[in-house]
Write a protein that holds these residues in place. Sequence first.
Motif, PDB file in Angstrom:
ATOM      1  N   GLU A  73       0.830  -1.209   0.000  1.00 52.44           N
ATOM      2  CA  GLU A  73       0.000   0.000   0.000  1.00 52.44           C
ATOM      3  C   GLU A  73       0.870   1.269   0.000  1.00 52.44           C
ATOM      4  O   GLU A  73       0.579   2.215  -0.723  1.00 52.44           O
ATOM      5  N   ASN A  74       1.908   1.307   0.801  1.00 49.21           N
ATOM      6  CA  ASN A  74       2.744   2.509   0.899  1.00 49.21           C
ATOM      7  C   ASN A  74       4.254   2.239   0.946  1.00 49.21           C
ATOM      8  O   ASN A  74       5.040   3.157   0.816  1.00 49.21           O
ATOM      9  N   LYS A  77       6.987   3.246  -1.789  1.00 52.87           N
ATOM     10  CA  LYS A  77       6.929   4.610  -2.315  1.00 52.87           C
ATOM     11  C   LYS A  77       8.227   5.363  -1.976  1.00 52.87           C
ATOM     12  O   LYS A  77       9.022   4.905  -1.143  1.00 52.87           O
ATOM     13  N   HIS A 110       5.429  -0.286  -6.507  1.00 54.00           N
ATOM     14  CA  HIS A 110       4.623   0.933  -6.638  1.00 54.00           C
ATOM     15  C   HIS A 110       5.165   1.957  -5.656  1.00 54.00           C
ATOM     16  O   HIS A 110       5.126   1.692  -4.474  1.00 54.00           O
ATOM     17  N   GLN A 117       3.661  11.654  -1.716  1.00 56.04           N
ATOM     18  CA  GLN A 117       4.483  10.822  -0.829  1.00 56.04           C
ATOM     19  C   GLN A 117       5.973  10.882  -1.209  1.00 56.04           C
ATOM     20  O   GLN A 117       6.669   9.867  -1.285  1.00 56.04           O
ATOM     21  N   ASN A 158       3.680   7.521 -11.885  1.00 62.09           N
ATOM     22  CA  ASN A 158       2.319   7.461 -11.344  1.00 62.09           C
ATOM     23  C   ASN A 158       1.680   8.847 -11.409  1.00 62.09           C
ATOM     24  O   ASN A 158       2.318   9.840 -11.002  1.00 62.09           O
ATOM     25  N   GLU A 159       0.485   8.923 -11.967  1.00 62.33           N
ATOM     26  CA  GLU A 159      -0.354  10.135 -11.908  1.00 62.33           C
ATOM     27  C   GLU A 159       0.326  11.398 -12.445  1.00 62.33           C
ATOM     28  O   GLU A 159       0.252  12.458 -11.820  1.00 62.33           O
ATOM     29  N   GLN A 239      -5.788   2.693 -12.376  1.00 65.44           N
ATOM     30  CA  GLN A 239      -6.073   2.519 -10.940  1.00 65.44           C
ATOM     31  C   GLN A 239      -7.502   2.052 -10.742  1.00 65.44           C
ATOM     32  O   GLN A 239      -7.776   1.179  -9.944  1.00 65.44           O
ATOM     33  N   GLU A 276      -5.636  -0.801  -9.022  1.00 65.67           N
ATOM     34  CA  GLU A 276      -6.013  -0.312  -7.678  1.00 65.67           C
ATOM     35  C   GLU A 276      -7.525  -0.299  -7.501  1.00 65.67           C
ATOM     36  O   GLU A 276      -8.081   0.613  -6.884  1.00 65.67           O
ATOM     37  N   TRP A 318      -7.585  -2.527  -4.429  1.00 64.14           N
ATOM     38  CA  TRP A 318      -6.827  -1.700  -3.476  1.00 64.14           C
ATOM     39  C   TRP A 318      -7.295  -1.957  -2.047  1.00 64.14           C
ATOM     40  O   TRP A 318      -7.825  -1.075  -1.379  1.00 64.14           O
TER      41      TRP A 318
HETATM   42  C1  XIL Z   1      -2.948   5.586  -0.901  1.00 71.61           C
HETATM   43  C2  XIL Z   1      -2.854   4.668   0.312  1.00 71.61           C
HETATM   44  O1  XIL Z   1      -3.860   3.695   0.227  1.00 71.61           O
HETATM   45  C3  XIL Z   1      -3.004   5.456   1.585  1.00 71.61           C
HETATM   46  O2  XIL Z   1      -2.725   4.635   2.704  1.00 71.61           O
HETATM   47  C4  XIL Z   1      -2.043   6.644   1.590  1.00 71.61           C
HETATM   48  O3  XIL Z   1      -2.288   7.432   2.725  1.00 71.61           O
HETATM   49  C5  XIL Z   1      -2.209   7.468   0.346  1.00 71.61           C
HETATM   50  O4  XIL Z   1      -2.041   6.643  -0.789  1.00 71.61           O
HETATM   51  N1  XIL Z   1      -3.347   6.193  -5.944  1.00 71.61           N
HETATM   52  C6  XIL Z   1      -2.180   5.532  -5.681  1.00 71.61           C
HETATM   53  C7  XIL Z   1      -1.961   4.905  -4.357  1.00 71.61           C
HETATM   54  O5  XIL Z   1      -1.351   5.382  -6.588  1.00 71.61           O
HETATM   55  O6  XIL Z   1      -0.610   4.892  -4.000  1.00 71.61           O
HETATM   56  C8  XIL Z   1      -2.782   5.583  -3.286  1.00 71.61           C
HETATM   57  O7  XIL Z   1      -2.629   4.869  -2.063  1.00 71.61           O
HETATM   58  C9  XIL Z   1      -4.217   5.656  -3.712  1.00 71.61           C
HETATM   59  C10 XIL Z   1      -4.377   6.444  -4.977  1.00 71.61           C
END
Ligand code: XIL
Length: 471
Positions: A73-74, A77, A110, A117, A158-159, A239, A276, A318
Amino acid sequence: MKKTHALAGLVFSMTLLGAGLTNAFAADETLRSLAEKNNIYIGAILNSQWFSGGLPGNYEQIHKQQFNIVVAENEMKFDATEPQEGRFSYGNGDKMVKYAKANGMRVRGHALAWHSQVPNWVNNYRNDKQKLLKVLKNHIENVVGHWKGQVAEWDVVNEAISNNEPQWRTGSVWYQGIGPEFIDSAFVWTHAVDPDAELCYNDYNLEQGVNPKAKAGFLLQQVKRWVANGIPIHCVGSQTHVEDTTTDKHFIGSPDSLRSLAKELAKLNVKLKITELDIGFKSGVNVSKHDLERQGQTFRQYLDIILEEPNADTYLIWGVSDKWSWLGGLNRQKGLIYDDNLKPKPAFDSILVRLQTFEPPQDTSKKDTTVKDSTVKDSTAKDSTKDSSDAIRPFAMPSSISMHVAGRTLFVTGALSTKSTKIEVFDMQGRPIFSTENSKGVFDLSSISEGFYVVRVKSGMSNLIQRIAIK
Ligand code: XIL
């Protein structure tokens, strides 16, 4: 071949001995076992709480039983892996890679270049292009190098696209400091370190059409350019954080639109992955059983893309349970396939049944096929975690029950629970149509019309799923 003969012999003798009960040794099916039959990856993140041991034991049990691909999840990063300049932190990521290896799962990484982040020390170089280029390159070389051969695919970028109008996200530290070429560079650097890894561009709101005004349309133009220029991009990650359209009437995303993106990417030899997925309802609204069933159908429609499009191979959710979902922050709720108590929701059933009923075309083996830019040499996505000889496969208990239909009666035999045996009948799209229970194991199906169905039988610890025909 040997296996087939042995199995055929077993089934044959079972037929003689067991009066037609040919399924007595069918293993209990999971999302994972059915996904493997269909040659796709199905997965869920490991939530951050897992890394500190803060989740109940059945969370991990479910995770490894049901899924064959995992992402943190994190914990992979930028801020997690390089919290201070040049000081890398791999402990949590290593923990996940070890877990994946022990359970024969593929690992997604990821994410490498993302505006969010990112630690403050990076943001401080916002106006120094040369320095930022060095920072990004060094980060990629260290992180990708550390997990080389163990992380099968990376979200390299990403994004990077703005949400409101089709253009780059100009507020990103990487865009501001370097310009859009940070993207091309990140792909090239990652490929140089691990030429076997599959490299993705990942973003949200890609299920809103492919016309040039939509985000996916803008992305498509870029992918065309990257491919034409020999930039090593192999996949687009969608996502797919979407909202149930009845609680947000303005939500314009749809599975059909995402499918059209998959088809456009196929022309470029680029894969589409759902990376996601969650399908939330607006926070605060009451969610009925009927709503949850409709949500299950939407999960199934997104799965159909992955099953049916030859360049789509991954269906990643996700989160596991609604209880630990990030969706609250988006003002959404109940977007996952297990409820707060880790009980499967109707969406779980729709996915399970669809995986069971789908009949793949004979000649597809898309997980292993190289679907990518032919100008990029030596970048086949080899699944190193799956192939490793010390990978321990999760043990599937042979089912101790079997089912058999005669006319309009369903018989369940074997080690039945003395209390009660429950049957649930689903149509081929995974919609629940009938369920009943009793302690005898004999069920009347006369209310069900002719056709093919999937039946799930639950008795004590046994859980069998099988296709039946009612004539
Ligand atoms: C989210 C996580 O789920 C949270 O715990 C964190 O606080 C923020 O990020 N797009 C993404 C993911 O690429 O990394 C994100 O994850 C959700 C949206």
